[in-house]
Design a protein around this motif. Structure first.
Motif, PDB file in Angstrom:
ATOM      1  N   ARG A   1      -7.670  -7.935  -1.959  1.00 35.84           N
ATOM      2  CA  ARG A   1      -7.520  -8.535  -0.632  1.00 35.84           C
ATOM      3  C   ARG A   1      -6.140  -8.177  -0.104  1.00 35.84           C
ATOM      4  NH1 ARG A   1      -5.972 -12.800  -3.805  1.00 35.84           N
ATOM      5  NH2 ARG A   1      -4.264 -14.023  -2.945  1.00 35.84           N
ATOM      6  N   ARG A   2      -6.054  -8.063   1.211  1.00 38.21           N
ATOM      7  CA  ARG A   2      -4.792  -7.735   1.871  1.00 38.21           C
ATOM      8  C   ARG A   2      -4.256  -8.984   2.549  1.00 38.21           C
ATOM      9  NH1 ARG A   2      -6.312  -1.891   4.689  1.00 38.21           N
ATOM     10  NH2 ARG A   2      -8.432  -2.073   3.970  1.00 38.21           N
ATOM     11  N   GLU A   3      -2.948  -9.115   2.485  1.00 40.64           N
ATOM     12  CA  GLU A   3      -2.279 -10.209   3.183  1.00 40.64           C
ATOM     13  C   GLU A   3      -1.068  -9.632   3.902  1.00 40.64           C
ATOM     14  OE1 GLU A   3      -1.276 -13.464   0.581  1.00 40.64           O
ATOM     15  OE2 GLU A   3      -3.340 -13.650  -0.157  1.00 40.64           O
ATOM     16  N   ILE A   4      -0.698 -10.279   4.986  1.00 38.96           N
ATOM     17  CA  ILE A   4       0.511  -9.896   5.708  1.00 38.96           C
ATOM     18  C   ILE A   4       1.705 -10.390   4.892  1.00 38.96           C
ATOM     19  CG2 ILE A   4       1.827 -10.171   7.861  1.00 38.96           C
ATOM     20  CD1 ILE A   4      -0.803  -8.561   8.133  1.00 38.96           C
TER      21      ILE A   4
ATOM     22  N   ASP B   1       7.906  -9.446   6.158  1.00 40.72           N
ATOM     23  CA  ASP B   1       7.808  -8.442   7.223  1.00 40.72           C
ATOM     24  C   ASP B   1       6.368  -8.434   7.726  1.00 40.72           C
ATOM     25  OD1 ASP B   1       7.691  -6.224   8.871  1.00 40.72           O
ATOM     26  OD2 ASP B   1       8.445  -4.810   7.371  1.00 40.72           O
ATOM     27  N   ASN B   2       6.152  -9.020   8.888  1.00 41.80           N
ATOM     28  CA  ASN B   2       4.767  -9.165   9.366  1.00 41.80           C
ATOM     29  C   ASN B   2       4.112  -7.842   9.752  1.00 41.80           C
ATOM     30  OD1 ASN B   2       6.028  -8.691  11.782  1.00 41.80           O
ATOM     31  ND2 ASN B   2       5.436 -10.635  12.739  1.00 41.80           N
ATOM     32  N   ARG B   3       4.857  -6.732   9.644  1.00 41.29           N
ATOM     33  CA  ARG B   3       4.256  -5.409   9.874  1.00 41.29           C
ATOM     34  C   ARG B   3       3.722  -4.808   8.568  1.00 41.29           C
ATOM     35  NH1 ARG B   3       9.180  -2.374  11.837  1.00 41.29           N
ATOM     36  NH2 ARG B   3      10.022  -3.811  10.318  1.00 41.29           N
ATOM     37  N   ALA B   4       4.068  -5.407   7.453  1.00 43.16           N
ATOM     38  CA  ALA B   4       3.700  -4.866   6.142  1.00 43.16           C
ATOM     39  C   ALA B   4       2.587  -5.689   5.500  1.00 43.16           C
ATOM     40  CB  ALA B   4       4.919  -4.848   5.221  1.00 43.16           C
ATOM     41  N   GLN B   5       1.781  -4.990   4.721  1.00 44.76           N
ATOM     42  CA  GLN B   5       0.718  -5.659   3.970  1.00 44.76           C
ATOM     43  C   GLN B   5       1.119  -5.764   2.507  1.00 44.76           C
ATOM     44  OE1 GLN B   5      -2.819  -3.312   4.389  1.00 44.76           O
ATOM     45  NE2 GLN B   5      -3.299  -4.151   6.395  1.00 44.76           N
ATOM     46  N   GLN B   6       0.558  -6.757   1.850  1.00 46.20           N
ATOM     47  CA  GLN B   6       0.664  -6.898   0.411  1.00 46.20           C
ATOM     48  C   GLN B   6      -0.759  -6.929  -0.126  1.00 46.20           C
ATOM     49  OE1 GLN B   6       2.924 -10.626   0.393  1.00 46.20           O
ATOM     50  NE2 GLN B   6       4.598  -9.495  -0.586  1.00 46.20           N
ATOM     51  N   LEU B   7      -0.923  -6.411  -1.337  1.00 42.15           N
ATOM     52  CA  LEU B   7      -2.253  -6.345  -1.938  1.00 42.15           C
ATOM     53  C   LEU B   7      -2.347  -7.292  -3.131  1.00 42.15           C
ATOM     54  CD1 LEU B   7      -2.622  -2.457  -1.900  1.00 42.15           C
ATOM     55  CD2 LEU B   7      -3.505  -4.092  -0.217  1.00 42.15           C
ATOM     56  N   PHE B   8      -3.508  -7.929  -3.250  1.00 42.03           N
ATOM     57  CA  PHE B   8      -3.762  -8.846  -4.350  1.00 42.03           C
ATOM     58  C   PHE B   8      -5.146  -8.577  -4.921  1.00 42.03           C
ATOM     59  CE2 PHE B   8      -0.646 -10.813  -1.623  1.00 42.03           C
ATOM     60  CZ  PHE B   8       0.291 -11.280  -2.530  1.00 42.03           C
ATOM     61  N   ILE B   9      -5.276  -8.776  -6.205  1.00 47.00           N
ATOM     62  CA  ILE B   9      -6.542  -8.557  -6.900  1.00 47.00           C
ATOM     63  C   ILE B   9      -7.435  -9.781  -6.691  1.00 47.00           C
ATOM     64  CG2 ILE B   9      -5.885  -9.532  -9.150  1.00 47.00           C
ATOM     65  CD1 ILE B   9      -7.434  -6.136  -9.026  1.00 47.00           C
ATOM     66  N   THR B  10      -8.719  -9.563  -6.660  1.00 44.27           N
ATOM     67  CA  THR B  10      -9.682 -10.664  -6.591  1.00 44.27           C
ATOM     68  C   THR B  10     -10.214 -10.926  -7.999  1.00 44.27           C
ATOM     69  OG1 THR B  10     -11.557  -9.194  -6.259  1.00 44.27           O
ATOM     70  CG2 THR B  10     -10.399  -9.965  -4.262  1.00 44.27           C
ATOM     71  N   GLU B  11     -11.013 -11.936  -8.119  1.00 47.11           N
ATOM     72  CA  GLU B  11     -11.638 -12.228  -9.413  1.00 47.11           C
ATOM     73  C   GLU B  11     -12.514 -11.054  -9.861  1.00 47.11           C
ATOM     74  OE1 GLU B  11     -14.698 -15.597 -10.987  1.00 47.11           O
ATOM     75  OE2 GLU B  11     -12.987 -16.349  -9.812  1.00 47.11           O
ATOM     76  N   ALA B  12     -13.275 -10.495  -8.925  1.00 46.17           N
ATOM     77  CA  ALA B  12     -14.114  -9.328  -9.249  1.00 46.17           C
ATOM     78  C   ALA B  12     -13.249  -8.136  -9.638  1.00 46.17           C
ATOM     79  CB  ALA B  12     -15.010  -8.967  -8.061  1.00 46.17           C
ATOM     80  N   GLY B  13     -12.127  -7.971  -8.960  1.00 49.03           N
ATOM     81  CA  GLY B  13     -11.209  -6.879  -9.281  1.00 49.03           C
ATOM     82  C   GLY B  13     -10.616  -7.037 -10.669  1.00 49.03           C
ATOM     83  N   THR B  14     -10.250  -8.259 -11.021  1.00 51.59           N
ATOM     84  CA  THR B  14      -9.705  -8.521 -12.360  1.00 51.59           C
ATOM     85  C   THR B  14     -10.747  -8.204 -13.429  1.00 51.59           C
ATOM     86  OG1 THR B  14      -8.206 -10.226 -11.541  1.00 51.59           O
ATOM     87  CG2 THR B  14      -8.761 -10.318 -13.872  1.00 51.59           C
TER      88      THR B  14
ATOM     89  N   PRO C   1       0.808  -1.220   0.000  1.00 46.59           N
ATOM     90  CA  PRO C   1       0.000   0.000   0.000  1.00 46.59           C
ATOM     91  C   PRO C   1       0.843   1.272   0.000  1.00 46.59           C
ATOM     92  CG  PRO C   1      -0.910  -1.563   1.559  1.00 46.59           C
ATOM     93  CD  PRO C   1       0.398  -2.139   1.075  1.00 46.59           C
ATOM     94  N   SER C   2       1.981   1.261   0.672  1.00 44.21           N
ATOM     95  CA  SER C   2       2.820   2.457   0.743  1.00 44.21           C
ATOM     96  C   SER C   2       3.358   2.852  -0.633  1.00 44.21           C
ATOM     97  CB  SER C   2       3.982   2.254   1.719  1.00 44.21           C
ATOM     98  OG  SER C   2       4.777   1.142   1.307  1.00 44.21           O
TER      99      SER C   2
END
Length: 163
Positions: free
Chosen positions: A99-102, A106-119, A71-72
């Motif tokens: 969707r967000r995942e840890i 680095d368990n303090r950071a999030q990663q972002l992923f697209i969903t099927e609806a997002g795609t 996100p940053s």
């Protein structure tokens, strides 16, 4: 083909009206055009989960293109502060677009992923946005549009530190 025209007739204005020091400032025209183009785009996106507001389209496309993006990174590229970015992601997650995942690194950071609806929405957006831009600016010759785009792209890249 739709062109940029006022929805309601403007009030009768003197043809020689002057907008003071704004008359020759690039920033005034950029802000004004931004408002008009944003309104037009929102009309075309009506009913889609990325209408209204700024940053959702860029976020959706970046998450689709760069699975696991933080996100940053997106916040920096779309000039949003941390809290505004959090609200935007909450909305998009609530609509089932991302969707967000840890982060495993680095368990303090999030990663972002697209969903099927997002795609599916990203596919629609990639059709609507370029067409809206072509239609909205159809009164400007293509070579001039390319020149303005190149200039603004250079400014953007410098502002966000990509050049």
């Amino acid at each position: 083909m739709k062109t940029a025209k006022p929805k309601t007739p403007p009030p009768t204005l003197p043809q020689d009206i002057n907008i003071d020091v704004l008359e020759d400032t690039l920033s005034f025209y950029i802000r004004t055009v931004n408002l008009a183009v944003s309104r037009d785009l929102d009309e075309r996106l009506e009913g889609l989960d990325v209408a209204k507001g700024t940053g959702k389209i860029t976020t959706l496309l970046l998450v689709d293109d760069y699975p696991g993006i933080r996100p940053s990174v997106i916040a920096h590229l779309i000039l949003k502060d941390r809290s505004a970015m959090g609200r935007l992601l909450d909305q998009m997650e609530g609509h089932g677009l991302i969707r967000r995942e840890i982060s495993p690194e680095d368990n303090r950071a999030q990663q972002l992923f697209i969903t099927e609806a997002g795609t599916a929405l990203a596919v629609k957006i990639r059709e609507i946005v370029p067409q809206q831009s072509r239609d909205f600016f159809s009164f400007i010759p293509e070579d001039e549009q390319k020149l303005v785009t190149d200039i603004l792209k250079r400014a953007y890249r410098r502002i966000v530190g990509l050049s």
